[in-house]
Design a protein around this motif. Sequence first.
Motif, PDB file in Angstrom:
ATOM      1  N   UNK A  98       0.834  -1.206   0.000  1.00 46.03           N
ATOM      2  CA  UNK A  98       0.000   0.000   0.000  1.00 46.03           C
ATOM      3  C   UNK A  98       0.867   1.254   0.000  1.00 46.03           C
ATOM      4  N   UNK A  99       1.997   1.187   0.712  1.00 49.42           N
ATOM      5  CA  UNK A  99       2.870   2.354   0.827  1.00 49.42           C
ATOM      6  C   UNK A  99       3.672   2.601  -0.441  1.00 49.42           C
ATOM      7  N   UNK A 100       3.708   1.596  -1.321  1.00 53.78           N
ATOM      8  CA  UNK A 100       4.483   1.739  -2.555  1.00 53.78           C
ATOM      9  C   UNK A 100       3.581   1.679  -3.790  1.00 53.78           C
ATOM     10  N   UNK A 101       2.291   1.845  -3.543  1.00 57.56           N
ATOM     11  CA  UNK A 101       1.332   1.814  -4.662  1.00 57.56           C
ATOM     12  C   UNK A 101       1.787   2.779  -5.766  1.00 57.56           C
ATOM     13  N   UNK A 102       1.695   2.289  -7.002  1.00 56.06           N
ATOM     14  CA  UNK A 102       2.188   3.059  -8.140  1.00 56.06           C
ATOM     15  C   UNK A 102       1.549   4.433  -8.294  1.00 56.06           C
ATOM     16  N   UNK A 103       0.338   4.593  -7.777  1.00 58.01           N
ATOM     17  CA  UNK A 103      -0.369   5.865  -7.954  1.00 58.01           C
ATOM     18  C   UNK A 103       0.163   6.968  -7.033  1.00 58.01           C
ATOM     19  N   UNK A 104       0.907   6.565  -5.990  1.00 64.88           N
ATOM     20  CA  UNK A 104       1.270   7.540  -4.951  1.00 64.88           C
ATOM     21  C   UNK A 104       2.196   8.637  -5.461  1.00 64.88           C
ATOM     22  N   UNK A 105       3.141   8.255  -6.302  1.00 64.84           N
ATOM     23  CA  UNK A 105       4.140   9.226  -6.760  1.00 64.84           C
ATOM     24  C   UNK A 105       3.461  10.437  -7.394  1.00 64.84           C
ATOM     25  N   UNK A 106       2.518  10.146  -8.271  1.00 66.75           N
ATOM     26  CA  UNK A 106       1.845  11.235  -8.961  1.00 66.75           C
ATOM     27  C   UNK A 106       0.916  11.998  -8.013  1.00 66.75           C
ATOM     28  N   UNK A 107       0.243  11.270  -7.134  1.00 65.26           N
ATOM     29  CA  UNK A 107      -0.647  11.931  -6.169  1.00 65.26           C
ATOM     30  C   UNK A 107       0.141  12.893  -5.286  1.00 65.26           C
ATOM     31  N   UNK A 108       1.319  12.451  -4.835  1.00 66.81           N
ATOM     32  CA  UNK A 108       2.153  13.307  -3.977  1.00 66.81           C
ATOM     33  C   UNK A 108       2.592  14.552  -4.748  1.00 66.81           C
ATOM     34  N   UNK A 109       2.947  14.346  -6.008  1.00 66.92           N
ATOM     35  CA  UNK A 109       3.386  15.487  -6.814  1.00 66.92           C
ATOM     36  C   UNK A 109       2.227  16.464  -7.031  1.00 66.92           C
ATOM     37  N   UNK A 110       1.042  15.917  -7.329  1.00 60.58           N
ATOM     38  CA  UNK A 110      -0.114  16.789  -7.560  1.00 60.58           C
ATOM     39  C   UNK A 110      -0.512  17.531  -6.293  1.00 60.58           C
ATOM     40  N   UNK A 111      -0.465  16.823  -5.156  1.00 62.96           N
ATOM     41  CA  UNK A 111      -0.848  17.449  -3.893  1.00 62.96           C
ATOM     42  C   UNK A 111       0.065  18.632  -3.561  1.00 62.96           C
ATOM     43  N   UNK A 112       1.330  18.503  -3.937  1.00 64.26           N
ATOM     44  CA  UNK A 112       2.289  19.602  -3.752  1.00 64.26           C
ATOM     45  C   UNK A 112       1.740  20.924  -4.287  1.00 64.26           C
ATOM     46  N   UNK A 113       1.028  20.829  -5.417  1.00 66.60           N
ATOM     47  CA  UNK A 113       0.543  22.030  -6.076  1.00 66.60           C
ATOM     48  C   UNK A 113      -0.842  22.472  -5.629  1.00 66.60           C
ATOM     49  N   UNK A 114      -1.451  21.718  -4.719  1.00 66.25           N
ATOM     50  CA  UNK A 114      -2.806  22.072  -4.274  1.00 66.25           C
ATOM     51  C   UNK A 114      -2.747  23.090  -3.131  1.00 66.25           C
ATOM     52  N   UNK A 115      -3.868  23.783  -2.962  1.00 63.76           N
ATOM     53  CA  UNK A 115      -3.935  24.798  -1.889  1.00 63.76           C
ATOM     54  C   UNK A 115      -4.137  24.087  -0.555  1.00 63.76           C
ATOM     55  N   UNK A 116      -3.108  24.062   0.276  1.00 66.37           N
ATOM     56  CA  UNK A 116      -3.172  23.347   1.551  1.00 66.37           C
ATOM     57  C   UNK A 116      -2.859  24.300   2.702  1.00 66.37           C
ATOM     58  N   UNK A 117      -3.530  24.082   3.828  1.00 67.14           N
ATOM     59  CA  UNK A 117      -3.190  24.899   4.999  1.00 67.14           C
ATOM     60  C   UNK A 117      -1.961  24.292   5.686  1.00 67.14           C
ATOM     61  N   UNK A 118      -1.564  24.909   6.795  1.00 69.53           N
ATOM     62  CA  UNK A 118      -0.307  24.497   7.438  1.00 69.53           C
ATOM     63  C   UNK A 118      -0.348  23.040   7.909  1.00 69.53           C
ATOM     64  N   UNK A 119      -1.477  22.617   8.485  1.00 70.00           N
ATOM     65  CA  UNK A 119      -1.614  21.254   8.984  1.00 70.00           C
ATOM     66  C   UNK A 119      -1.588  20.262   7.827  1.00 70.00           C
ATOM     67  N   UNK A 120      -2.286  20.591   6.761  1.00 70.38           N
ATOM     68  CA  UNK A 120      -2.295  19.708   5.586  1.00 70.38           C
ATOM     69  C   UNK A 120      -0.904  19.608   4.977  1.00 70.38           C
TER      70      UNK A 120
END
Lengths: 495, 495
Positions: A57-79
């Motif tokens: 689960x921790x190495x699921x192929x989808x994670x790399x892209x999700x992590x990269x996309x999340x980088x660009x999302x509007x997140x507050x300090x906790x997120x």
Amino acid sequence: MSTTTAYDDLCRRHERQHRLAHLQSIASWDQSANMPAKGNEARSLALAEMGGLLHQLATDGALKELLARAEGEALDEVQRANLREMQRAWRASNALPQALVEAKSLANSRCEHAWRSQRPANDWAGYVENLREVVRLHREEAKFLADSSGLGLYDALMDQYEPGMRAAEVDRVFGDLRSWLPGLIRDVQAKQAQETTLQPVGPFSKAAQRALGHDAMQLMGFDFEAGRLDESAHPFCGGVPEDVRMTTRYREDSFMQSLMGTIHETGHGRYEQNLRRDWLGQPIANARSMGLHESQSLSFEMQLGSHPAFASLLRPLLVKHLGDQPAFEEGNLHRLLTRVHPGYIRVDADEVTYPAHVILRYEIERPLIEGLIEVDDIPALWDAKMMELLGLDTRGNYKDGCMQDVHWGGGLFGYFPCYTLGAMYAAQWFAAMRREMPDLDARIARGELSAVFDWLNAKIWSQGSRYETPELVQRASGETLNPAHFKAHLQSRYL
Amino acid sequence: MSTTTAYDDLCRRHERQHRLAHLQSIASWDQSANMPAKGNEARSLALAEMGGLLHQLATDGALKELLARAEGEALDEVQRANLREMQRAWRASNALPQALVEAKSLANSRCEHAWRSQRPANDWAGYVENLREVVRLHREEAKFLADSSGLGLYDALMDQYEPGMRAAEVDRVFGDLRSWLPGLIRDVQAKQAQETTLQPVGPFSKAAQRALGHDAMQLMGFDFEAGRLDESAHPFCGGVPEDVRMTTRYREDSFMQSLMGTIHETGHGRYEQNLRRDWLGQPIANARSMGLHESQSLSFEMQLGSHPAFASLLRPLLVKHLGDQPAFEEGNLHRLLTRVHPGYIRVDADEVTYPAHVILRYEIERPLIEGLIEVDDIPALWDAKMMELLGLDTRGNYKDGCMQDVHWGGGLFGYFPCYTLGAMYAAQWFAAMRREMPDLDARIARGELSAVFDWLNAKIWSQGSRYETPELVQRASGETLNPAHFKAHLQSRYL
């Protein structure tokens, strides 16, 4: 189309892993606290299967892209902090092939389980065969982690327990310790040789010790609706934040080890119990690091346990459960609680000699992982260093020597330095508390331990992994790791 | 390309589920035996997550074709039996949507956990709210299972516990029981009214009862290296075959319930402990059915427990742990062990009145699942049937009435008939044993219980799920289910 963000997707995936890991925690605790011998093979296979699944689960192929996309999302300090922790976990997991993760889990389980009967039998020859395989796999792990992170082999392992800490820093801090610790031990021993200290007279029944331990946990604020105390060969604090599983072990001829061990684990337990409930299931809910964790157990066992006023809080509990005796007089009890005596067993060591045990482990496990020595070299190195650091002869006594605890057999390489880093952090917390609360010692003397607990809760427990360690330490105490507080603490309390 | 067969692929998948289910079993046992209150929410979520995952694995899209391909492969008899059990499991799992599986697990966990405090508080109003949701979900489940199997709603649920058993057959057997049981209960009570039976005089400490229970388990052949005995609100036998987790509960004013309950669970435990080790991880290693399981616990508790010679085996254990007293004289002890007395609590019921409890549950749970009655109707129906079957007034006493056990709250609809089917099977085993070993009673009287255990091991325990129930029963006893043995057993032992 759904408007789910990559960040939300990551959180759901994390929560799933968190829930499955809950079962793994409880089954691991049970393996140490309850499981009979014939259950081990099936349990080890089950835990290895789960280890593999969690790794998958921790190495699921989808994670790399999700992590990269999340980088660009509007997140507050906790997120943002959650994302940082998810990235850290992703990097660590993706460095390791799944087969290695499963093999490690299996080898660790087997080695730990066999150790339970090998230790009482002083059976180094049997133990070393399992340990050899554990070391082989953890060297492989170190290689993979080092390749992916660019860290040294030992740093790569230590980073799992104490993110950001490096062997160079440990060398510096332990090097300093080595320069004054042997002298301090001698001075304290010379001072204490002048004192008369009565030893408690046993036997002390298991049932009485168990009840005493429960009362001590209550004194230290443990929530029994969210955890319990059981027995295991090696004391530890496991379970989950909502249900903390502490263990201890009892000897009928002596109650102090179990009692102070229980108080130690209660520090770990309260950290877990007070992680923010509304964050649970998110990465930032987790305790920050193992060094920080040890700083809590040592705040309880050592900073409070050796406090001049602690004996008066403990005395009524001893009298209640063990009956009164001259050794329980407050002054004597304090002398017992602060008695410095080089001994074989790390977990039973006093606050002053403890760092010597940790230096020894560090000086063996680092070259072991780096391939500079082999498992067969451990006993001779152990004997030499115990003689050098504590003046003790351990030859042939594996049971109380290199087989005394199961960290290496369980694959915890890179963990040992956390104990002494924890002792340093603990001293730093109390120094900060005293600056903020000049009447702290008077309040402790009045039994108002909540002054301490509230501070730890506000500054450490409730902060989880929101900040990186240096920032957390800075926010809590106004400075980054400063070992001078530990030295000052030992000198003022023991000389 | 690999030459792996579809059958091999199925076995590997099954083994994976088997290992993950191990963690679920241990965590479920822990939830009942150890877990403090605040741990429940997280535990329930974790178990639901695992329930969902196991369901996902059991409904993997590849399975349908693998099962079809394996049908055409060259398999021996054991492999053929494994395939039959995998097909059965596949059909049952694929009938249910994953969301329902997770919702059920969550609702069952919540209801069970709340019941632990609601029962002592006699809080039907609180309990019924949780139970309503559990019933709603299990009606939904019954509908899905019935649609896929073509069975009736209740049959579809019962088939999960007692494959192949149908309500029509239960109606026939229970109808016969209802015709002679009330008369038998009256006759036995009249006979026993002539006897003088001394009651044991308490209190009996928990520690003494625990030690007594351990010795009784030893007498019954339990392997303590592959299991343990703990406490829980409702006694059960959980864990895994390699590590059987039995529970009991203690009352200081009485030891008989706990002792005989422990002997009952030991029957379950030995069945699990003696499933073939070389099959573990394969479907045929599993116990055959719940009725068969109960036939083992009742062989221990009732067939042996009420045997005229059993008192002489038990007496030394009672004297050792509880001290001697007139009630422990062998004749009196046998009278205590065979005392027939209509009471509120099913698990404490004697062998003669027990079927009345089961008939009552069956007559409520079947229309409940069929939607003919609602949860709010339960108390009135309960009261009426307890009066009719056992002459007892249960009005307002939910605690000892419909809240006495947590089968319904835990979603075990369709399970209750297994208890009485088990009693019938147990009587049938002993009838077969006596035909094969004419000196069986003499051997039991000499304390050679191995005569019984060896027979059960050879005929039942070691057979796992190799055969369908009717074939297993036929092979073991020379005939299919024949309730006449149960009637003959009760008449010969109690009249």
